[in-house]
Design a protein around this motif. Structure first.
Motif, PDB file in Angstrom:
ATOM      1  N   GLY B  39       0.711  -1.111   0.018  1.00  0.00           N
ATOM      2  CA  GLY B  39       0.130   0.083   0.126  1.00  0.00           C
ATOM      3  C   GLY B  39       0.930   1.370  -0.044  1.00  0.00           C
ATOM      4  O   GLY B  39       0.451   2.287  -0.554  1.00  0.00           O
ATOM      5  N   PHE B  40       2.004   1.206   0.775  1.00  0.00           N
ATOM      6  CA  PHE B  40       2.758   2.308   0.970  1.00  0.00           C
ATOM      7  C   PHE B  40       3.521   2.604  -0.552  1.00  0.00           C
ATOM      8  O   PHE B  40       3.555   3.632  -0.857  1.00  0.00           O
ATOM      9  N   VAL B  41       4.140   1.471  -1.162  1.00  0.00           N
ATOM     10  CA  VAL B  41       4.642   1.979  -2.496  1.00  0.00           C
ATOM     11  C   VAL B  41       3.531   2.339  -3.258  1.00  0.00           C
ATOM     12  O   VAL B  41       4.180   3.271  -4.206  1.00  0.00           O
ATOM     13  N   ALA B  42       2.493   1.485  -3.436  1.00  0.00           N
ATOM     14  CA  ALA B  42       1.426   2.027  -4.263  1.00  0.00           C
ATOM     15  C   ALA B  42       1.148   3.568  -4.293  1.00  0.00           C
ATOM     16  O   ALA B  42       1.080   4.389  -5.249  1.00  0.00           O
ATOM     17  N   THR B  43       0.907   3.939  -3.021  1.00  0.00           N
ATOM     18  CA  THR B  43       0.303   5.476  -2.843  1.00  0.00           C
ATOM     19  C   THR B  43       1.715   6.509  -3.185  1.00  0.00           C
ATOM     20  O   THR B  43       1.443   7.418  -3.630  1.00  0.00           O
ATOM     21  N   ASN B  44       2.794   6.187  -2.807  1.00  0.00           N
ATOM     22  CA  ASN B  44       3.970   7.027  -2.961  1.00  0.00           C
ATOM     23  C   ASN B  44       4.665   7.047  -4.070  1.00  0.00           C
ATOM     24  O   ASN B  44       5.218   7.894  -4.627  1.00  0.00           O
ATOM     25  N   ALA B  45       4.608   5.884  -4.836  1.00  0.00           N
ATOM     26  CA  ALA B  45       5.392   5.633  -6.100  1.00  0.00           C
ATOM     27  C   ALA B  45       4.489   5.937  -7.325  1.00  0.00           C
ATOM     28  O   ALA B  45       4.955   6.419  -8.386  1.00  0.00           O
ATOM     29  N   VAL B  46       3.227   5.421  -7.250  1.00  0.00           N
ATOM     30  CA  VAL B  46       2.359   5.790  -8.263  1.00  0.00           C
ATOM     31  C   VAL B  46       1.236   6.585  -8.134  1.00  0.00           C
ATOM     32  O   VAL B  46       0.869   7.418  -8.949  1.00  0.00           O
ATOM     33  N   GLY B  47       0.640   6.425  -6.857  1.00  0.00           N
ATOM     34  CA  GLY B  47      -0.466   7.509  -6.346  1.00  0.00           C
ATOM     35  C   GLY B  47      -1.654   6.717  -6.619  1.00  0.00           C
ATOM     36  O   GLY B  47      -1.785   5.761  -7.205  1.00  0.00           O
ATOM     37  N   ASP B  50      -8.324   8.925  -7.822  1.00  0.00           N
ATOM     38  CA  ASP B  50      -9.648   9.177  -6.978  1.00  0.00           C
ATOM     39  C   ASP B  50     -10.774   8.197  -7.195  1.00  0.00           C
ATOM     40  O   ASP B  50     -11.491   7.935  -5.804  1.00  0.00           O
ATOM     41  N   ARG B  51     -10.887   7.507  -7.968  1.00  0.00           N
ATOM     42  CA  ARG B  51     -12.133   6.430  -7.950  1.00  0.00           C
ATOM     43  C   ARG B  51     -11.706   5.180  -6.982  1.00  0.00           C
ATOM     44  O   ARG B  51     -12.783   4.668  -6.915  1.00  0.00           O
ATOM     45  N   LEU B  52     -10.725   5.025  -6.691  1.00  0.00           N
ATOM     46  CA  LEU B  52     -10.314   4.235  -5.815  1.00  0.00           C
ATOM     47  C   LEU B  52     -10.371   4.491  -4.368  1.00  0.00           C
ATOM     48  O   LEU B  52     -10.296   3.491  -3.505  1.00  0.00           O
ATOM     49  N   GLU B  53     -10.394   5.858  -4.217  1.00  0.00           N
ATOM     50  CA  GLU B  53     -10.436   6.301  -2.509  1.00  0.00           C
ATOM     51  C   GLU B  53     -11.448   5.802  -1.862  1.00  0.00           C
ATOM     52  O   GLU B  53     -11.195   5.347  -0.859  1.00  0.00           O
ATOM     53  N   PRO B  54     -12.587   5.737  -2.217  1.00  0.00           N
ATOM     54  CA  PRO B  54     -13.910   5.559  -1.474  1.00  0.00           C
ATOM     55  C   PRO B  54     -13.695   4.092  -1.072  1.00  0.00           C
ATOM     56  O   PRO B  54     -14.030   3.711   0.118  1.00  0.00           O
ATOM     57  N   GLY B  55     -13.457   3.081  -1.788  1.00  0.00           N
ATOM     58  CA  GLY B  55     -13.287   1.591  -1.455  1.00  0.00           C
ATOM     59  C   GLY B  55     -12.054   1.466  -0.720  1.00  0.00           C
ATOM     60  O   GLY B  55     -12.160   0.705   0.478  1.00  0.00           O
ATOM     61  N   ILE B  56     -10.784   1.977  -0.757  1.00  0.00           N
ATOM     62  CA  ILE B  56      -9.745   1.939  -0.115  1.00  0.00           C
ATOM     63  C   ILE B  56      -9.889   2.610   1.276  1.00  0.00           C
ATOM     64  O   ILE B  56      -9.568   1.837   2.265  1.00  0.00           O
ATOM     65  N   ALA B  57     -10.722   3.663   1.546  1.00  0.00           N
ATOM     66  CA  ALA B  57     -10.959   4.123   2.669  1.00  0.00           C
ATOM     67  C   ALA B  57     -11.833   3.202   3.676  1.00  0.00           C
ATOM     68  O   ALA B  57     -12.112   3.702   4.890  1.00  0.00           O
ATOM     69  N   THR B  58     -12.330   2.182   2.999  1.00  0.00           N
ATOM     70  CA  THR B  58     -13.075   1.108   4.005  1.00  0.00           C
ATOM     71  C   THR B  58     -11.978   0.419   4.792  1.00  0.00           C
ATOM     72  O   THR B  58     -12.814  -0.436   5.673  1.00  0.00           O
ATOM     73  N   HIS B  59     -10.949   0.495   4.884  1.00  0.00           N
ATOM     74  CA  HIS B  59      -9.973  -0.341   5.529  1.00  0.00           C
ATOM     75  C   HIS B  59     -10.197  -0.675   6.841  1.00  0.00           C
ATOM     76  O   HIS B  59      -9.924  -1.304   7.390  1.00  0.00           O
ATOM     77  N   GLY B  60     -10.339   0.335   7.592  1.00  0.00           N
ATOM     78  CA  GLY B  60     -10.872   0.709   9.018  1.00  0.00           C
ATOM     79  C   GLY B  60     -11.764  -0.404   9.463  1.00  0.00           C
ATOM     80  O   GLY B  60     -11.748  -0.926  10.435  1.00  0.00           O
ATOM     81  N   LEU B  61     -12.902  -0.572   8.379  1.00  0.00           N
ATOM     82  CA  LEU B  61     -14.194  -1.297   8.767  1.00  0.00           C
ATOM     83  C   LEU B  61     -13.599  -2.684   8.972  1.00  0.00           C
ATOM     84  O   LEU B  61     -13.869  -3.579   9.674  1.00  0.00           O
ATOM     85  N   TRP B  62     -12.760  -3.098   7.870  1.00  0.00           N
ATOM     86  CA  TRP B  62     -12.139  -4.535   7.639  1.00  0.00           C
ATOM     87  C   TRP B  62     -11.449  -4.880   8.598  1.00  0.00           C
ATOM     88  O   TRP B  62     -11.272  -5.966   9.247  1.00  0.00           O
ATOM     89  N   LEU B 288      -4.233   0.527   4.910  1.00  0.00           N
ATOM     90  CA  LEU B 288      -3.766   1.299   5.866  1.00  0.00           C
ATOM     91  C   LEU B 288      -2.109   1.704   5.337  1.00  0.00           C
ATOM     92  O   LEU B 288      -1.694   2.849   5.431  1.00  0.00           O
ATOM     93  N   GLY B 289      -1.490   0.859   4.456  1.00  0.00           N
ATOM     94  CA  GLY B 289      -0.319   1.388   3.931  1.00  0.00           C
ATOM     95  C   GLY B 289      -0.082   2.691   3.074  1.00  0.00           C
ATOM     96  O   GLY B 289       0.537   3.396   2.701  1.00  0.00           O
ATOM     97  N   THR B 290      -1.697   2.641   2.408  1.00  0.00           N
ATOM     98  CA  THR B 290      -1.723   3.803   1.440  1.00  0.00           C
ATOM     99  C   THR B 290      -2.224   4.869   2.159  1.00  0.00           C
ATOM    100  O   THR B 290      -2.057   6.272   1.659  1.00  0.00           O
ATOM    101  N   GLU B 291      -2.135   5.336   3.461  1.00  0.00           N
ATOM    102  CA  GLU B 291      -2.415   6.189   4.213  1.00  0.00           C
ATOM    103  C   GLU B 291      -1.099   6.765   4.790  1.00  0.00           C
ATOM    104  O   GLU B 291      -1.078   7.955   5.405  1.00  0.00           O
TER     105      GLU B 291
END
Lengths: 46, 327
Positions: B39-47, B50-62, B288-291
């Motif tokens: 997640g960390f590499v994806a968000t910092n190396a590629v980005g 926007d269309r993925l943000e809502p689904g990824i933001a559910t990680h706290g629920l999981w 979590l890594g994407t945050e």
């Protein structure tokens, strides 16, 4: 570095809070897995 | 919840989880830490589009759902045997960290009162969730919330790397390492990740200890609301706050622990539930890594970071020394 721009920290913070917010969704997620696993002996692969 | 809006991000989390597990098998590395790294590499190396943000933001629920399921693996007998001592340690370390941050922020580094209070809540209770909860009670400004949240995220990223190294160097037992992480690290996700990366026993103790800390959030929010209302300019305190802020997934975790300890579930059913929460954790940790965004972490001010670092060193050293003496 980002395709669509960075999300500000405050928004990320609020999102995370929303994810663990004080509602019963996480309990429903748990119940939705425990119920079939116990009622039908559903095997979840490792 | 809009399913169509969430679907792309949820699919991305699932793909990340499958990739993390596959890489973990081939590289012989821990799958939970690998999920965070992906997640960390994806968000910092590629980005992240926007269309993925809502689904990824559910990680706290999981993550919270996985913690509920973890209740099935818990032996209430063991918890009752040593839980009293651990609970005393949780309350002691939480109070020490909170007072240390408040003292350093106000009296040594001259930070604004509300900024110090947000940092104290984030460091002592449950990371960003506590920052946001206390922000409402003390009427903090938006930039103070962002600043405090960035500081907590910075130390989440640092402790995810440092704690497993220290645990290995000191050859800590699963119970000691898990309780140490649960009592002194900041956010729930990183605590669960480093705990289970060490061992299953460590993961269970880390999560239980952290849940005990999270359960204190209502008390802390009520205390801050009372203090700032008395000082002028805070939210209105109410005993109802204790219930309003109580994390409900802790109740789900306890309910399943009681059911499982009563012998209602067979060992095959418990194994299935354990596999299910392991998948949920991997899924959650990709998110979590994407945050952990380097640009956000660089926005952390040096003074808040030094205040929190000093408090973390104190609470971490004291709690580890106490655990080594007690167990």
């Amino acid at each position: 570095m980002s395709i669509d721009g960075w999300r500000p920290t405050a928004v990320a913070a609020t999102d995370r809070r929303r994810g663990l917010e004080r509602d019963w969704r996480s309990v429903r997620v748990g119940a939705a897995i425990v119920a079939p696993a116990s009622a039908f002996e559903l095997q979840v692969p490792r | 919840m809009n399913g169509r809006r969430l679907l792309p991000g949820l699919l991305a989390l699932c793909l990340g989880a499958i990739l993390a597990r596959a890489l973990a098998v081939s590289l012989g590395f821990n799958r939970l830490l690998l999920a965070i790294a992906l997640g960390f590499v994806a968000t910092n190396a590629v980005g992240i589009p926007d269309r993925l943000e809502p689904g990824i933001a559910t990680h706290g629920l999981w993550l919270a759902g996985g913690i509920v399921l973890m209740g099935a693996s818990i032996s209430l007998g063991t918890v009752l045997e040593v839980g009293g001592l651990v609970l005393v340690l949780v309350v002691g370390v939480t109070a020490t960290t909170l007072l240390a941050v408040e003292f350093l922020a106000r009296n040594v580094f001259g930070l604004a009162d509300r900024m110090g209070s947000l940092l104290a809540a984030g460091a002592s209770i449950c990371g960003v969730s506590a920052v946001v909860a206390v922000a409402g009670a003390v009427s903090a400004r938006e930039e103070q919330i962002a600043y405090a949240a960035a500081t907590v995220l910075l130390f989440d990223a640092i402790t995810i790397v440092v704690y497993p190294i220290v645990g290995d160097l000191l050859d800590l037992s699963g119970m000691v390492f898990g309780t140490w992480a649960g009592v002194s690290m900041f956010s729930t996700g990183p605590v669960v990740a480093v705990g289970f990366a060490h061992s299953d026993v460590a993961g269970q103790w880390a999560t239980m200890t952290k849940l005990a800390r999270n359960a204190l959030i209502g008390v802390v929010v009520l205390a801050y609301a009372s203090y700032y209302a008395h000082a002028g300019g805070g939210g209105r305190p109410s005993v109802r706050t204790l219930w309003n802020e109580f994390p409900t997934f802790v109740l789900g975790f306890l309910a399943l622990a009681v059911v499982s300890s009563a012998g209602v579930l067979s060992s095959a059913q418990v194994t299935s539930i354990e596999n299910a929460y392991d998948w949920l954790f991997v899924l959650a940790f990709v998110g979590l890594g994407t945050e952990i965004r380097l640009a956000d972490l660089r926005a952390t001010g040096p003074m808040p970071a030094v205040v929190v670092l000093l408090a973390l060193l104190v609470s971490s050293a004291l709690s580890l020394a106490a655990l080594l003496v007690l167990f």
